[in-house]
Design a protein around this motif. Structure first.
Motif, short mmCIF file in Angstrom:
data_model
loop_
_atom_site.label_atom_id
_atom_site.label_comp_id
_atom_site.label_asym_id
_atom_site.label_seq_id
_atom_site.Cartn_x
_atom_site.Cartn_y
_atom_site.Cartn_z
N PRO A 185 -24.72 -9.15 -23.91
CA PRO A 185 -23.26 -9.13 -24.07
C PRO A 185 -22.75 -10.51 -24.49
N LEU A 186 -21.71 -10.52 -25.30
CA LEU A 186 -21.22 -11.78 -25.87
C LEU A 186 -19.98 -12.30 -25.15
N ASP A 187 -19.12 -11.38 -24.74
CA ASP A 187 -17.81 -11.77 -24.22
C ASP A 187 -17.34 -10.65 -23.30
N PRO A 188 -16.73 -10.98 -22.15
CA PRO A 188 -16.26 -9.92 -21.23
C PRO A 188 -15.30 -8.93 -21.90
N ALA A 189 -14.64 -9.36 -22.96
CA ALA A 189 -13.66 -8.49 -23.64
C ALA A 189 -14.32 -7.43 -24.51
N VAL A 190 -15.65 -7.53 -24.71
CA VAL A 190 -16.35 -6.60 -25.61
C VAL A 190 -17.15 -5.60 -24.78
N PRO A 191 -16.93 -4.29 -24.97
CA PRO A 191 -17.73 -3.29 -24.25
C PRO A 191 -19.22 -3.47 -24.56
N PHE A 192 -20.07 -3.22 -23.58
CA PHE A 192 -21.51 -3.38 -23.81
C PHE A 192 -22.29 -2.37 -22.98
N ASP A 193 -23.23 -1.69 -23.62
CA ASP A 193 -24.10 -0.73 -22.93
C ASP A 193 -25.39 -1.46 -22.55
N SER A 194 -25.46 -1.91 -21.30
CA SER A 194 -26.62 -2.71 -20.85
C SER A 194 -27.90 -1.90 -20.87
N GLN A 195 -27.80 -0.61 -20.64
CA GLN A 195 -28.97 0.27 -20.62
C GLN A 195 -29.65 0.27 -21.99
N ARG A 196 -28.85 0.45 -23.05
CA ARG A 196 -29.38 0.55 -24.40
C ARG A 196 -29.38 -0.81 -25.12
N GLY A 197 -28.68 -1.78 -24.56
CA GLY A 197 -28.62 -3.10 -25.18
C GLY A 197 -27.86 -3.11 -26.49
N VAL A 198 -26.79 -2.31 -26.56
CA VAL A 198 -25.97 -2.25 -27.78
C VAL A 198 -24.49 -2.23 -27.41
N ILE A 199 -23.64 -2.51 -28.40
CA ILE A 199 -22.19 -2.35 -28.24
C ILE A 199 -21.86 -0.89 -28.59
N PRO A 200 -21.23 -0.13 -27.68
CA PRO A 200 -20.91 1.27 -27.98
C PRO A 200 -20.00 1.35 -29.21
N ASN A 201 -20.37 2.17 -30.18
CA ASN A 201 -19.61 2.20 -31.43
C ASN A 201 -19.77 3.53 -32.14
N SER A 202 -18.87 3.75 -33.08
CA SER A 202 -18.97 4.90 -33.96
C SER A 202 -18.84 4.39 -35.39
N SER A 203 -19.92 4.48 -36.16
CA SER A 203 -19.97 3.93 -37.54
C SER A 203 -19.54 2.47 -37.57
N GLY A 204 -19.89 1.75 -36.50
CA GLY A 204 -19.58 0.32 -36.44
C GLY A 204 -18.24 0.00 -35.81
N ARG A 205 -17.40 1.01 -35.56
CA ARG A 205 -16.10 0.76 -34.89
C ARG A 205 -16.36 0.71 -33.38
#
Length: 495
Positions: free
Chosen positions: A369-389
């Motif tokens: 995770p980069l910043d508390p303001a950014v959602p983060f899926d720790s399980q998958r290690g990705v930012i939750p998104n849809s087509s990059g949004r």
């Protein structure tokens, strides 16, 4: 009239400051006349990370939007991410994409700001106040852990750290791996695992012509490693490396492949209907396993060797008698349930030990995770998104490994980044992103950084560092000698 102008395709506007409308009818009200005669606002886009994901995202936005202004932020003084720090030194052709990225950086609508750590020097909410859109493309800064006893013993390294060491990644410059043993064991059957095996066993005269760092070349010159085992949980049909890397390994001068023909029993029929790349890869492994070893001349030095071990899962890194370092790995033998890529490795209950003094874990990278303001899926290690949004945060996007996970090659990242860039363009054109309010872009960020004592590095600053590296490399007969200390980089540009 006003509605008609708002709906014109973005690409028709050019640089926002150049678009003016003239010869307006006298009947137009004064307020509307002022609105029409002011410049069309240029959407300002910020990209965090200057690896392939960041540059390909910027490139697509600049190419398909004639007015957008894109700023790229990077925590290191130097750009290009994994192209510089991940691609093997003996694969210079893969690094040619740097020429494309340099062209993008030279666009009058693009700027590069290195030596800026987003999340520390400037926060994501601060970037959102400065830009109409923020794209997070900062990659995978960590590695997956084995989660077994002994993995923190001396002599055990992550592939990420080892690759960073020989490629000059500043954070890994002091790794000093112990290469005093004769056998290394690499856990993983991907291209990175083969890269490491190849670097460990390559003749020095081949490595001397690459941009491998001087200190790692000196360590490899003293290396006692003569044998490398690459161990995977599943079978030959599930290996993740590609045929190009396997062929390079098979053809490596002074090294012979040790593959057990028994591992490939019955695979001829199983591979018949496999996709062509998988079929060719398996056939090459089978052919190599069945080849008779070349007879050694009397008195000749024993060659270096490498081999693939299948259906083995690590249980424990075994300590030496005094507990001071690794001496081997205890492995669970596995059987496969299912077939093809979805096959699962299940322990059989049998175990074996492999003696080795060097253990390299190549089981994947992981984003943080980069910043508390950014959602983060720790399980998958990705930012939750849809087509990059980014989910739940309008105006925030992601591309590359932090979007989809650490898989694929550079072209995979290119397509993924174009997909995110297209989402940004669609949101601008459809009005989801409102580009009408003026955003200050780097003007605002610069004042924030100055107040925090941070001096960004420009792309022309990078080119001075680049020139210094190339000059040092030329003196040593190499393409470049990478500078591994950020303080020295900053010294060169007078920071």
């Amino acid at each position: 009239m006003k509605e008609e102008i708002k709906q014109r395709p973005w690409g028709l506007w050019g640089r926002s400051s150049l678009v003016w409308l003239h010869a307006l009818p006298v009947v137009v009200p004064a307020g509307l006349r002022r609105w029409l005669s002011s410049p069309a606002p240029a959407p300002r886009v910020c990209v965090v990370g200057s690896g392939p994901a960041g540059f390909y995202t910027a490139q697509h936005i600049l190419k398909h939007h004639g007015g957008a202004l894109v700023d790229i932020y990077e925590k290191l003084p130097v750009p290009f991410g994994l192209v510089r720090f991940g691609v093997a030194p003996d694969h210079p052709e893969v690094k040619n994409v740097i020429n494309t990225f340099t062209q993008t950086a030279h666009s009058e609508r693009c700027a590069y700001y290195g030596n800026v750590t987003v999340g520390r020097d400037v926060t994501v909410p601060e970037l959102q106040r400065a830009y109409h859109a923020v794209v997070l493309s900062y990659g995978a800064e960590d590695n997956r852990v084995l989660g077994i006893p002994g993995e923190n013993l001396p002599g055990v390294y992550s592939a990420r750290a080892f690759v960073g060491w020989y490629n000059g990644l500043p954070e890994n410059r002091d790794l000093k791996p112990d290469l005093s043993c004769d056998t290394a064991l690499i856990l993983g059957h991907g291209n990175v695992a083969l890269d490491i095996a190849r670097i460990l066993l390559s003749p020095l005269q081949l490595l001397r012509k690459t941009d491998i760092t001087d200190s790692s070349l000196a360590a490899l010159a003293c290396s006692k490693v003569k044998r490398v085992w690459l161990v995977g949980r599943r079978g030959p049909l599930q290996v993740a490396f590609t045929i190009k890397e396997l062929r390079e390994m098979i053809n490596l001068p002074g090294a012979r492949a040790v593959l057990d023909p028994a591992d490939f029993t019955g695979l001829e029929s199983a591979v018949k209907d496999a996709p062509r790349p998988r079929k060719r890869l398996t056939e090459l492994m089978m052919k190599t396993a069945l080849e008779k070893p070349v007879e050694m001349q009397a008195g000749a030095a024993a060659p270096r060797e490498w081999g693939l071990k299948f259906q083995r899962s690590p249980l424990e890194v075994l300590p030496s008698a005094d507990g001071s370092r690794a001496r081997g790995v205890r492995l669970a033998l596995t059987r496969l349930e299912g077939s093809g890529d979805s096959a699962k490795a299940v322990p059989t209950g049998d175990e074996e030990e492999l003696e080795c003094g060097l253990v390299l874990s190549s089981i994947g990278y992981r984003s943080l995770p980069l910043d508390p303001a950014v959602p983060f899926d720790s399980q998958r290690g990705v930012i939750p998104n849809s087509s990059g949004r980014v989910e739940g945060v309008p105006g925030l996007y992601c591309s590359g490994w932090v979007k989809r996970g650490p898989t694929g090659v550079i072209i995979t990242t290119m397509n993924d980044s174009f997909d995110t860039a297209q989402s940004v363009l669609e949101d601008l054109q459809g009005g989801v992103l409102d580009a009408s309010p003026f955003r200050e872009g780097f003007g605002l960020v610069e004042s924030i950084l100055r107040s925090r004592g941070v001096r960004p590095v420009s792309f022309s600053d990078w080119q001075k560092i680049d020139a210094a590296e190339v000059a040092r490399g030329k003196a040593a007969g190499k393409p470049r000698e990478k500078i591994v200390d950020p303080a020295e980089m900053l010294q060169i540009i007078g920071h």
